[in-house]
Design a protein around this motif. Sequence first.
Motif, mmCIF file in Angstrom:
data_model
loop_
_atom_site.group_PDB
_atom_site.id
_atom_site.type_symbol
_atom_site.label_atom_id
_atom_site.label_comp_id
_atom_site.label_asym_id
_atom_site.label_seq_id
_atom_site.Cartn_x
_atom_site.Cartn_y
_atom_site.Cartn_z
ATOM 1 N N TRP A 166 0.808 -1.224 0.000
ATOM 2 C CA TRP A 166 0.000 0.000 0.000
ATOM 3 C C TRP A 166 0.841 1.273 0.000
ATOM 4 C CZ3 TRP A 166 0.113 -3.778 3.724
ATOM 5 C CH2 TRP A 166 0.929 -3.519 4.829
ATOM 6 N N GLY A 167 2.175 1.123 0.224
ATOM 7 C CA GLY A 167 2.995 2.330 0.232
ATOM 8 C C GLY A 167 4.306 2.106 0.948
ATOM 9 N N GLU A 168 5.064 3.198 1.078
ATOM 10 C CA GLU A 168 6.404 3.100 1.641
ATOM 11 C C GLU A 168 6.409 3.127 3.166
ATOM 12 O OE1 GLU A 168 8.744 6.201 -0.026
ATOM 13 O OE2 GLU A 168 8.682 5.398 -2.066
ATOM 14 N N GLY A 169 5.295 3.447 3.777
ATOM 15 C CA GLY A 169 5.282 3.558 5.220
ATOM 16 C C GLY A 169 5.785 4.925 5.658
ATOM 17 N N ARG A 170 5.804 5.137 6.989
ATOM 18 C CA ARG A 170 6.206 6.440 7.522
ATOM 19 C C ARG A 170 6.803 6.270 8.910
ATOM 20 N NH1 ARG A 170 3.958 9.929 10.961
ATOM 21 N NH2 ARG A 170 2.016 8.723 11.101
ATOM 22 N N ARG A 171 7.926 6.957 9.139
ATOM 23 C CA ARG A 171 8.535 6.936 10.454
ATOM 24 C C ARG A 171 7.775 7.854 11.402
ATOM 25 N NH1 ARG A 171 13.024 4.178 10.863
ATOM 26 N NH2 ARG A 171 13.408 5.078 12.911
ATOM 27 N N ALA A 172 7.816 7.524 12.676
ATOM 28 C CA ALA A 172 7.128 8.322 13.680
ATOM 29 C C ALA A 172 7.799 9.681 13.820
ATOM 30 C CB ALA A 172 7.122 7.601 15.020
ATOM 31 N N THR A 173 7.007 10.706 13.984
ATOM 32 C CA THR A 173 7.502 12.058 14.227
ATOM 33 C C THR A 173 6.827 12.617 15.465
ATOM 34 O OG1 THR A 173 5.793 13.167 12.923
ATOM 35 C CG2 THR A 173 7.743 12.367 11.726
ATOM 36 N N TRP A 174 7.285 13.809 15.868
ATOM 37 C CA TRP A 174 6.695 14.424 17.050
ATOM 38 C C TRP A 174 5.194 14.646 16.887
ATOM 39 C CZ3 TRP A 174 4.229 19.041 16.478
ATOM 40 C CH2 TRP A 174 4.509 19.775 15.301
ATOM 41 N N GLY A 175 4.752 14.776 15.637
ATOM 42 C CA GLY A 175 3.328 14.985 15.396
ATOM 43 C C GLY A 175 2.482 13.803 15.819
ATOM 44 N N ASP A 176 3.061 12.587 15.819
ATOM 45 C CA ASP A 176 2.286 11.414 16.235
ATOM 46 C C ASP A 176 1.963 11.472 17.717
ATOM 47 O OD1 ASP A 176 2.123 9.657 13.784
ATOM 48 O OD2 ASP A 176 4.277 9.959 13.875
ATOM 49 N N ALA A 177 2.937 11.915 18.532
ATOM 50 C CA ALA A 177 2.669 12.046 19.960
ATOM 51 C C ALA A 177 1.616 13.108 20.211
ATOM 52 C CB ALA A 177 3.966 12.377 20.703
ATOM 53 N N VAL A 178 1.698 14.232 19.467
ATOM 54 C CA VAL A 178 0.688 15.284 19.618
ATOM 55 C C VAL A 178 -0.691 14.761 19.233
ATOM 56 C CG1 VAL A 178 -0.056 17.535 18.800
ATOM 57 C CG2 VAL A 178 2.365 17.119 19.258
ATOM 58 N N GLU A 179 -0.758 14.045 18.118
ATOM 59 C CA GLU A 179 -2.046 13.544 17.646
ATOM 60 C C GLU A 179 -2.666 12.546 18.612
ATOM 61 O OE1 GLU A 179 -5.408 13.345 15.414
ATOM 62 O OE2 GLU A 179 -3.745 14.795 15.334
ATOM 63 N N ALA A 180 -1.805 11.738 19.303
ATOM 64 C CA ALA A 180 -2.332 10.781 20.287
ATOM 65 C C ALA A 180 -3.091 11.517 21.382
ATOM 66 C CB ALA A 180 -1.189 9.957 20.878
ATOM 67 N N PHE A 181 -2.518 12.619 21.868
ATOM 68 C CA PHE A 181 -3.176 13.373 22.925
ATOM 69 C C PHE A 181 -4.403 14.116 22.404
ATOM 70 C CE2 PHE A 181 1.272 13.549 24.903
ATOM 71 C CZ PHE A 181 1.023 12.428 25.674
ATOM 72 N N ARG A 182 -4.357 14.595 21.178
ATOM 73 C CA ARG A 182 -5.529 15.258 20.618
ATOM 74 C C ARG A 182 -6.672 14.260 20.441
ATOM 75 N NH1 ARG A 182 -4.299 19.241 15.716
ATOM 76 N NH2 ARG A 182 -6.524 19.562 16.110
ATOM 77 N N THR A 183 -6.323 13.040 20.064
ATOM 78 C CA THR A 183 -7.359 12.015 19.909
ATOM 79 C C THR A 183 -8.002 11.698 21.254
ATOM 80 O OG1 THR A 183 -6.147 11.060 18.040
ATOM 81 C CG2 THR A 183 -7.797 9.666 19.103
ATOM 82 N N VAL A 184 -7.183 11.574 22.302
ATOM 83 C CA VAL A 184 -7.717 11.311 23.643
ATOM 84 C C VAL A 184 -8.612 12.460 24.087
ATOM 85 C CG1 VAL A 184 -7.076 11.133 26.072
ATOM 86 C CG2 VAL A 184 -5.881 9.760 24.372
ATOM 87 N N ALA A 185 -8.120 13.686 23.886
ATOM 88 C CA ALA A 185 -8.929 14.839 24.279
ATOM 89 C C ALA A 185 -10.254 14.864 23.513
ATOM 90 C CB ALA A 185 -8.142 16.128 24.036
ATOM 91 N N GLY A 186 -10.209 14.541 22.219
ATOM 92 C CA GLY A 186 -11.433 14.524 21.443
ATOM 93 C C GLY A 186 -12.428 13.502 21.949
ATOM 94 N N SER A 187 -11.931 12.354 22.399
ATOM 95 C CA SER A 187 -12.846 11.340 22.939
ATOM 96 C C SER A 187 -13.501 11.796 24.231
ATOM 97 C CB SER A 187 -12.085 10.029 23.183
ATOM 98 O OG SER A 187 -11.209 10.144 24.299
ATOM 99 N N LEU A 188 -12.885 12.786 24.904
ATOM 100 C CA LEU A 188 -13.453 13.342 26.134
ATOM 101 C C LEU A 188 -14.207 14.640 25.859
ATOM 102 C CD1 LEU A 188 -10.380 12.772 28.486
ATOM 103 C CD2 LEU A 188 -12.456 11.406 28.364
ATOM 104 N N HIS A 189 -14.454 14.947 24.541
ATOM 105 C CA HIS A 189 -15.183 16.134 24.126
ATOM 106 C C HIS A 189 -14.446 17.407 24.540
ATOM 107 C CE1 HIS A 189 -18.667 13.668 22.993
ATOM 108 N NE2 HIS A 189 -18.395 12.971 24.083
#
Length: 830
Positions: free
Chosen positions: A640-663
């Motif tokens: 499906w593609g070349e893949g992607r290495r983790a960046t600082w944005g992944d850690a930020v997005e994890a917390f944004r996703t958690v916050a979104g689940s808590l409205h």
Amino acid sequence: MRVPTSWLREYADLPADLSTAALADRLTMLDLKLEEIIEAGAGLSGPIVVGRVLSAEPEPQKNGKTINWCSVDVGPDHGVDGGPRGIVCGAHNFGPGDLVVVALPGSVLPGDFAIAARKTYGHVSDGMICSGAELGTAGDPDGIIVLPADSAEPGTDAVALLGLRDDVLDLEVNPDRAYALSMRGVARDAAIGFDVAFHDPADVTLPETEAASYPVVVEDPVACPVFVTRTVRGLDPTRPTPRWMVRRLELAGMRPISLAVDITNYVMLELGQPIHGYDASRLQGPIVVRRAAPGEKVTTLDDQVRDLSTEDLLITDDSGPIGLAGVMGGATTELGPDTTDVVIEAAHFDAPTIARTARLQRLSSEASRRFERGADPELPLRASQRVAELLVELGGAVADEGVTVVGRPPARKQITLASDLPERIAGLPIEAETAVVALEANGCAVELSDDLLTVVAPSWRPDLTDPYDVVEEVLRHVGYDQVPSVLPPAPAGRGLTPLQRRRRRVGQVMAGAGYVEVTTFPFAGPADFDRLGLAPDDVRRDQVLLENPLSAEEPGLTTTLMTGVLRALALNVGRGHDDVSIFETARVYLPEQDQPDAPIPGVDARPSDDEIAALDAALPAQPYHLAVAVTGRRERAGWWGEGRRATWGDAVEAFRTVAGSLHLELEVSSGDVGAPWHPGRTAVLSLDGTVVGHAGELHPRVCRAYGLPPRAVAGEIDLSALLAASPEIGPRPDFSTFPVAKEDVALVVDASVPSADVAAALVEGGGDLLESVRLFDVYTGDPVPDGSKSLAFALRLRAGDRTLTEAEAAQARDAAVARAAELTGAVQRA
């Protein structure tokens, strides 16, 4: 504690037909848990008898070895036609007239070594003269076991004579049951368990004299409340330890050394009172019990020079330290092969003091194991008398009449409880008289009056301190197996609380995002903070220190989850995992200034509301945090593609996703917040203007300190703050059935302007019609001016009561762009 059953039976009149397994089962029900039944001598079989050497003719061999061709009388029932047997033996520590142990043809020794008549060195050897090692026991150091003259007749069963076959119970002793580290204590429990007579080996005749023995000065009577010395003189140092004593020491797991030392060890195993013997000729001046001075050292019996702490309790004389009190004696006054005069020490030491010294010195001994669990403070005088009697009987010594006794045992604890308390706690009928019988059998003094039991605990039970300890003793006698198993009725369930539901949702969201949960120990130390690169004055170094930490390297509770999560990440990377995404939710512990000490409420009643409030006030702040750590590829390569290495944005997005689940909506901005983050590659996470966490790329020094690949990313956020701000989940919101209007805008801003600020401005300008804003492209290069960047946002607009017209959507879009231009200087691209 290893307990030979033959030794145990000397002190408890156990039934002759009682099996070892049944004995072990009953002791287990009395809280003496069985680890193993050791069948000593199980590998011995066949005729193994006492023989008398009639002749031993040395015969040199061509290989340079000299053997003895022996004629051995093994008794009329085992001889050849009633006469002696001829046996070849290579040892030389015996001669004509000596009594030896002979394994006859047909016998089997340990290791499945079968004995048969065989031709060797030109003779037919009709058996084997045995050493201790060949029989699985200690023998003479030179080889062959030589029995005392006239100790038995030729042909006597040597297995029974030497106690070669015995069952040994290896018992696990609870930390508060020092009495069970002795034959005396186990035998007393066995007698209670089978309701048979108990013969106390501590019942010795004490000397009636006021004369003193070796002088003693105790400078710390709290750490050493009792110190007794006796002196015996004229000990014959050449006398061997009797074989029955050697065998018992071996079965109990101790190595025989010399008669005097073996006697002190034997009495310790017998009574539970550690004993130490000093060579009187090596003592200089009175014995002094004191704390160590700064810089002092002592050489212990294991020939180790030990640096002493001022917390260590010492035995000293005029020459300086001669032993670690209650742990190990010193080398300068040890009993040697020429010792004839012995000063016997039998003392009682404070349990915490000995435990602290043993831990500081990393030196656990048989003595310290007993003292740190609480030895019997009334035993020293009786134990010293027992040692003196054995030295006189077995070593030919003469005991001085004098006895030095310094101090007195602490007063016994008195406990008062309702006579029906055992019945109420156990849930089965227990008469008060039954409780009295049970407690008296355990050595307690009991008085029953007006429905109250007044119990004075025996000196060997320092663990009996409150009414519920007394109840446990009654139940031990009655039998834990008699206590009914009653399942309490479960109250009607109310389901999970809102807070519990939110916490579970966080874990589910993180797992759904591809993270694996880890659980780490909440302990940290200076080395952990050094690896994180924290400054010496960083507030995260201020820990709640533990009174009794599991490791000296981690003396306190952690203030950040990074200490454990990065260790877990490094462990996985070290095991060969290249792509790792983990998270942890756990408490951190943040001490406060001027925090009050915690009170210690009693255990006889429920703590009052004021006591509970005081306990809560003494606790440090313990918020929940959420931490993530990622290294390697966040998206794997494939068709499906070349893949992607983790960046600082992944850690930020994890917390944004958690916050979104808590409205909730997190505010993300860039910032340089110091260790452990990489400067310029760190996001500051805020909620309603308050910083709640950080996420970004780890500093290269931190990666090297933990052994992580470069550019590993991590983040940590105050989960308690998110959970507290999360709104209650009410009824399902109303969803608009009208179609969405889609508008895309591209805005050029200065490169230093965070995209989150631009998005926030668009939301503010779009008003109620703006449903969502999503950044989908960032572009630099021609035709965007140098020092600027182009941000492309997808705007979604919707009304709840109508379909938006093209003009309404355009008006909302233009209002959003205008607000972004006003607040961030954004210019819309054509």
